[in-house]
Structure formats: C-alpha cells, structure tokens
Design a protein around this motif. Sequence first.
Motif, PDB file in Angstrom:
ATOM      1  N   ASP A 143      36.387  34.709  38.126  1.00 29.58           N
ATOM      2  CA  ASP A 143      36.017  36.013  37.561  1.00 29.58           C
ATOM      3  C   ASP A 143      37.082  36.503  36.583  1.00 29.58           C
ATOM      4  O   ASP A 143      36.766  37.047  35.510  1.00 29.58           O
ATOM      5  N   LEU A 144      38.358  36.335  36.951  1.00 31.85           N
ATOM      6  CA  LEU A 144      39.446  36.768  36.072  1.00 31.85           C
ATOM      7  C   LEU A 144      39.452  35.971  34.764  1.00 31.85           C
ATOM      8  O   LEU A 144      39.687  36.522  33.689  1.00 31.85           O
ATOM      9  N   LEU A 145      39.186  34.665  34.867  1.00 36.34           N
ATOM     10  CA  LEU A 145      39.122  33.840  33.664  1.00 36.34           C
ATOM     11  C   LEU A 145      37.964  34.271  32.767  1.00 36.34           C
ATOM     12  O   LEU A 145      38.113  34.378  31.543  1.00 36.34           O
ATOM     13  N   GLU A 174      46.722  38.389  28.535  1.00 39.45           N
ATOM     14  CA  GLU A 174      47.390  37.092  28.469  1.00 39.45           C
ATOM     15  C   GLU A 174      47.931  36.692  29.841  1.00 39.45           C
ATOM     16  O   GLU A 174      47.827  35.533  30.247  1.00 39.45           O
ATOM     17  N   PHE A 175      48.499  37.666  30.562  1.00 36.36           N
ATOM     18  CA  PHE A 175      49.020  37.385  31.898  1.00 36.36           C
ATOM     19  C   PHE A 175      47.901  36.936  32.836  1.00 36.36           C
ATOM     20  O   PHE A 175      48.024  35.943  33.559  1.00 36.36           O
ATOM     21  N   VAL A 176      46.783  37.679  32.801  1.00 37.27           N
ATOM     22  CA  VAL A 176      45.644  37.342  33.669  1.00 37.27           C
ATOM     23  C   VAL A 176      45.137  35.942  33.351  1.00 37.27           C
ATOM     24  O   VAL A 176      44.858  35.141  34.249  1.00 37.27           O
ATOM     25  N   SER A 177      45.030  35.637  32.069  1.00 38.44           N
ATOM     26  CA  SER A 177      44.519  34.333  31.659  1.00 38.44           C
ATOM     27  C   SER A 177      45.441  33.203  32.114  1.00 38.44           C
ATOM     28  O   SER A 177      44.991  32.217  32.705  1.00 38.44           O
ATOM     29  N   VAL A 232      49.780  46.590  25.240  1.00 42.43           N
ATOM     30  CA  VAL A 232      49.827  46.457  26.706  1.00 42.43           C
ATOM     31  C   VAL A 232      48.578  45.731  27.201  1.00 42.43           C
ATOM     32  O   VAL A 232      48.659  44.850  28.073  1.00 42.43           O
ATOM     33  N   GLU A 233      47.419  46.085  26.651  1.00 39.61           N
ATOM     34  CA  GLU A 233      46.168  45.418  27.036  1.00 39.61           C
ATOM     35  C   GLU A 233      46.242  43.927  26.746  1.00 39.61           C
ATOM     36  O   GLU A 233      45.809  43.105  27.548  1.00 39.61           O
TER      37      GLU A 233
END
Length: 601
Positions: free
Chosen positions: A436-438, A381-384, A375-376
Amino acid sequence: MEPVAQNGHFSYTSYRMNIYKAGVSRVKEVCESTFEIEFDLSPDLIEFKAGQYVWVQIPKEIDDPKGNIRAFSIVSTPDEKNIRIVFRKGTSNYKKHLLTLRPDEKVLIFGPFGFLNIPAQSDIPVVFIVGGVGIAPFMSMVNHATQINSKQQVRLIYANSRKESAPYLEQLQDLKSRNSSFDYVNIFGKVSWQDIEKVSRKLRTPSFYVLGPETMVKSVAAYLFKHGVANHRLVFEEYSCSKESLKKTGALKIVNDQVFKLAVQSAFNHIVITDLDGTILYANSAASHMTGFSTLEMIGNTPRLWGGLMNHSFYKNLWTTIKAKHRTFLGELTNRHKDGTFYTARVRISPIIDSANDMIGFIGTEEDITKEKEVEKLKDEFVSIASHELRTPLTAIDGLISMVLDGEYGEVDKNLKQPLEDVNTSSARLIHLVNDLLNLSRIQAGRMKYTLSEFSIADVITETVQQLEPLFTKKGLRLTTERLKKVRVRGDSDKVKEVLNNLIGNSLKFTDKGGVTVSLKVTGDKVHIFVRDTGIGIAKKDQSKLFGNFQQLESGAGRPAGTGLGLHISKEMALKMGGDIWLEKSDSGKGSTFAFSIPKS
C-alpha cells in the motif's frame, strides 16, 4: 507576453524556463529613438518558439521606479544563435542603462515565455494589427513562417505616428518579396475601422492579432467588439482586452478605499487586485515580500512579472473559471522570485462583483508552500525507499514461515504451530502495508502505470469473487453476484481487480453474518459496480473520513486493523481510469454499499 485565454491553444504542466548570462553584442538604432539589441548567450544556446518573450534583468539595482527587469518580445527567429529585442528609448533609466552596457557587463535573461503563435490550421487567415515595437513578435513569427514555406494568408496593418518612428520598414518589404501569402499596409496615425475592414474584407473568418501600445490595443479592440468579431478570433499580447474591461473601472474604486487598504496591507498572504485584463491595480506588502518586486514595480504590470511558468491548459482553465464562469480558481503553481529562484504557491483568484452584479476585476491571493512541498517530497522519498527495503526481507520471512508450516523442514511441534501462524499472519499484514505504501508513493509521484484496454467487467468480477470465496466460506459468510450483464468497459483490468479486492475485503472484515453481494448497473456512459454487505455499517461522523490517507475507522475488538490507505488508493486508481468510488449507502448495524464506476467502452 502571453495571450489571454481567447486564443484557445492550450496542455497541462509547467513549462521549461532557463536563466542565461548574456552580453550585448550589438546595438543598432533601427529608426528614430528605437533601438535593437542583440545578446550573445554563448556558449549557451537558447531554444524558443517564434512569438515568445524573455525577461531581461540588469544584475544591479538602478534608479528606476519599475526596477531592473523588463519583458521583451524576441525579434529573432528560432534558428538564430543569439536573440534580438527592440524598444523605444523613452525616459526610462532602465533602458538608458541597457543601451550603455559594455560587452563584458552581463545581463540575466529569463525565459523563454509565452504562447503567442500563428494558428496551427493553415487555412485560418490572420490579420495582425500592430503598433510601434509591437512589431517584434510579428517579425519573429512571420519570418519563421516564411522560412518553413507556410502558405498561411497573413495581413499586417502597421501603425506608427510617423514614418521616421516605424521600425523594420525595409525588412517588411523584403518579407513581402519572399512570401507570396503576406501583404501589409502602413498607417501613419490612428488605425480606423475602415483600415481594418479594407484589409480583412476578402479574408474568410480571419483571426485578429492586436499587438502594441495599450492605447492603440484598446482602441482597436473597441472597433472589433463593436463590429461583432467573436472572442475566439481575437488574440492579444501584453495588453489584453474584453468587452467588459473597456467599460469597467470599478476595481480601481476598491483599491482607493482606505479602509480596504488598512485591512489587507498587513495581511500575511500575498494579495493583489487587478482589472478585468489582469493589470495590477494594488499589491500589499506580503506580495512584495514573496515575489521580491516592489509595489511600484508590480502596479501597472501583470502577474506574469513573477509568473507565466505554467503551460497553456493551466491558464486556459484559470481564465475560463474566473472570467467565463465567474467562479473562484484554486490551484498550485510555480513562480519566479525577482532574484531568479523558484517557489511553489497555492493560489486563489476570485472575480470581484459589484452591487449591479457586474464583474469589475479580480482579487488574487498566494501562499508560499515551497517548504511544505519539500517536506512532502522528502516524506514520499522516505516512504518509497523504506517500502522497497522492507518488502524483500518480509517476503522472504513469509515464504520461510509458510514452508515451515507446510512441513518442508520436518513436522512442526504442536506448541509452535499457533505462534508460527500468528507470525505468518502478521507478516502478510506487513507485506500488505508495504505494498500500500509503495502504491501510495507511486501515485503521489505520478509513477503509477496504467495499461488501458477493453474487457468484460462481468468476467473480472466473477474471477475476483471466485478467488475471495474461500475466505468468506471460512468465516461462514456468503459472497454472491447478481445482475452481471455482459458489458465491456475500458480501464486497467489489474487495477479494477485491486479496487474490487479492496472493497470486498473491507466488507469481509466488517461483516459477521449474512454476506456480501456484488452487482453492476449501466448508467449512461459509465458502468457502476456495487459492493453491498450486511455488516456493522459506518457511523455518520466517520463517513467523511473514508477516502483520506491513513484514515482508520473504529473496527471493534477482534477485527484486524487496516493500513488506512486502501480506499484512498482505490479512489485514486478509479479517478485515473475515468471513474470514481463513493459510499452509496450505509446504516449503522445494517451494512454498507460502496459503488465504483468505470467508463463503458
């Protein structure tokens, strides 16, 4: 079969393990009731190091209390196409079945495993004390050393009950003729201290490798400990020993306690108890469920039955923590289920201390976190992906709005100017969030790149302060520096600027009067940078949340909301550069001081 931590050759990360289907290409009786089997892995080729071992699984259940899988040291050398193993026949149904396999009946081979090797320093002489089929890894290592023309002094004390039950006697004679640095003696009966002393007395501080049946290993270990041989000069294979383990049996008393068994048998988590050498004395039903091995298969074995996939540094750290420091080890590792599938476990291993304050064994618990990790990974991967896809249009929007506000497309109507500035501000905030997310996804995936160099920290602080000063002036605040000594540090100067930008930017956000001061202090081999403000401060109840993911503190009305990632990312960057970040001091209504350290060059 991995040696205990005493041999001290260890790096981090789990290492590679493959699964092969293999047929038996040759069975040879090498001495009385002792057989060598060669496995044909074609079309695959197995890569291994001399001294390693494999697990051999018969892919069907058999009537054997220890199950259908065993570990065997590899006899062959790394340049050979196939692998060979050797074993005593005994009464095991597993071994009887292995000997009667047809060439078309495939076994599963898992591996290679283990870190048993001859010391890399060629000036360290080695004395092998070997019993029975413990000769297998020796044959692999010393044959390989002979092939590469190693000049390392190697001696062998080879113990067997009778000449007829000693495998590879002719091969040892041949090895001696090809390698002038090797010599050996045969012992038919028990090894004595006189035997060991006679072989080793002319060698300067040799390492001792003790390989073979458990009774022999413990007997030889007792001699070596008694005569003052230091731990770092001892290497054991399947049966490891320590001074303490030769005396202690206390852990066995615990597992015989019926109250204890009732307490842990139905526990949700995998629980095992081992003696001081890692031999399993007890395993609960959850351990059996998680690993796929029955309790009978586990008891008397070691956790390498389902583990052994991490590399040297991991196990060195584990053994040092629990055995030398008498502390609990916490970590995550990759294990192998009996069916060959892999799973990730969160492990906790603690020393068992008796009423006399002596260590008598270890208790280990494991929790399967494979799904949690999956899940992590999906989340990361989704965030990236989402961040990458968002950054390009957001950057375009920001650029176009700036051009409109600058009059590139004609004069802006006064009624539109404020809404456009609001859009521009929101766009900038979104770009900051995406960046920040990247950064977070790169950190979590281990893809954040650092370019380390030596530079003047005072110059970097001055440059950062000059860039941010207009924002403070606009808000009617001061941004100053003090005590900026000319000292050089080692780190990534761009990452240091990001950390400073974050700390100073946070102070600007939460300060309404006064200002922010940046200073530095040399402390030992580190340089500490302090960012002190006269802002609203941080409440005691919120201070523990500061460096977590997506942790936003109450900022009050009118203050721009952050991403809740800045301090977390800054701390990760600081740690990777060999430093740290912490809250030095904060008083509600009086301001805060954050500190950031970096190694001095």
